[in-house]
Design an enzyme around this catalytic site. Sequence first.
Site, PDB file in Angstrom:
ATOM      1  N   ASP A 109       0.810  -1.218   0.000  1.00  0.00           N
ATOM      2  CA  ASP A 109       0.000   0.000   0.000  1.00  0.00           C
ATOM      3  C   ASP A 109       0.846   1.272   0.000  1.00  0.00           C
ATOM      4  OD1 ASP A 109      -2.687   0.049  -0.363  1.00  0.00           O
ATOM      5  OD2 ASP A 109      -3.238   0.020   1.740  1.00  0.00           O
ATOM      6  N   HIS A 173     -10.013   8.797   0.514  1.00  0.00           N
ATOM      7  CA  HIS A 173     -10.399   7.422   0.829  1.00  0.00           C
ATOM      8  C   HIS A 173     -10.885   7.429   2.268  1.00  0.00           C
ATOM      9  CE1 HIS A 173      -9.809   2.907   0.576  1.00  0.00           C
ATOM     10  NE2 HIS A 173      -9.985   3.110   1.868  1.00  0.00           N
ATOM     11  N   MET A 253     -19.781   4.491  11.027  1.00  0.00           N
ATOM     12  CA  MET A 253     -20.503   5.717  10.682  1.00  0.00           C
ATOM     13  C   MET A 253     -22.012   5.496  10.635  1.00  0.00           C
ATOM     14  SD  MET A 253     -20.382   8.950  10.022  1.00  0.00           S
ATOM     15  CE  MET A 253     -18.728   9.455   9.514  1.00  0.00           C
ATOM     16  N   ARG A 254     -22.462   4.317  10.232  1.00  0.00           N
ATOM     17  CA  ARG A 254     -23.904   4.057  10.172  1.00  0.00           C
ATOM     18  C   ARG A 254     -24.529   4.130  11.560  1.00  0.00           C
ATOM     19  NH1 ARG A 254     -22.848  -1.477   7.030  1.00  0.00           N
ATOM     20  NH2 ARG A 254     -21.285  -1.423   8.691  1.00  0.00           N
ATOM     21  N   GLY A 300     -15.622   2.995   2.475  1.00  0.00           N
ATOM     22  CA  GLY A 300     -16.945   2.702   3.012  1.00  0.00           C
ATOM     23  C   GLY A 300     -17.769   3.934   3.330  1.00  0.00           C
ATOM     24  N   GLY A 302     -16.880   7.181   2.295  1.00  0.00           N
ATOM     25  CA  GLY A 302     -16.870   8.040   1.108  1.00  0.00           C
ATOM     26  C   GLY A 302     -17.876   7.626   0.058  1.00  0.00           C
TER      27      GLY A 302
END
Length: 369
Positions: A109, A173, A253-254, A300, A302
């Site tokens: 990465d 991201h 976040m949900r 996820g 974004g």
Amino acid sequence: SFPTRRSSDLERETLVSESKPKNLGSTREAVRKIAMLLHQPGLTQPAAIGHRIVHTGPNLHAHQQITSAVLLEIEKATCFAPLHQPIGLEIIREAKESFPGVENYACFDTIFDQDLPEVASIYPLPREIRDQGVHRYGFHGLSCESILEQFQDGRVPFPASPGKVPERLIYAHLGSGASVTAIRNGKALDCCLGLTPCGGVIMGTRPGDLDPGLVFYLMRLQGGSTVDATNAVEQLLNKRSGMLALSGLSNDMRILRDAEKNGNEQAALAIDAFSLSVKKMIGGYVALMGGLDALVFSGGIGERDPMTRAQVCAGMDAFGLTLNLEANDPTHAGPKTISQPDSKIAVYVLPADEDRIIARHVARLAAEE
């Protein structure tokens, strides 16, 4: 995710799947489950196995086959990515056992950001420290590559210049791990993540950038410079900080959005702090590049949270960015443009497809042998 192979047009073809996979107790069990599925009669065995590895450490500089020497360097780099590297190593070892004779390849990465300008990658520390490989590495490089590829092959909806990467691009991201990268002419110009994946913007369980003096303070609270104190602070900063710490509830976040709707002020604070940290990073990169042609959201959060995108973009009309609120609505799924047609800055929501990039790199490396 379940094993797939790629046909000549790079479309995924499902080999086998389970509608209700059982909860697997460990990474090792997950790899063994995949091996069991692939060893069913009639299925072709993998010709090569690609691994996403977070950190190269100071001595690796390319995606490559995992030899014993490379494996040793990956192990040494665990100190730079203690949250990710051990899991990657466990998967490599299990893959070697489950698929004997199949070559394994590491895709890192940090490779995309390895050519950052020195002024962006250097830390203001004594040379003897910097010579040990202490510098800004940047992360989410495979994700960055996948976004650029989508511009290059024309998959981006309504790009200003089909087949071309925007000259000045900022890539956000945003997920449990998050980063913002400034990209000029397809090359990384700056990235908010540094030596480790712990800095930059606020994340799910990681704090992002901190005053270094705060780390000293935390060490003293834990009893000084003992190994136990170091481990305690490391655990705190990697697993108990970020939005989880601010909300006292979750790093998802949900869950935070639902709590915010129900009047949870701490959840709202965590969301606002996260969005502010991203907004400030983007604003700095706009100044760095002298303007902006395109902003891309992925990850996820974004991809799936329109309210975060709206919060981050709010106030950026000063740069010429005008958001299309209807297009930003969650009912419009998939890759999409969420800026107004007359916006000076194009804003996109694009899926990160790191698996596709890893498959490309592995196919190339295997063919070169």
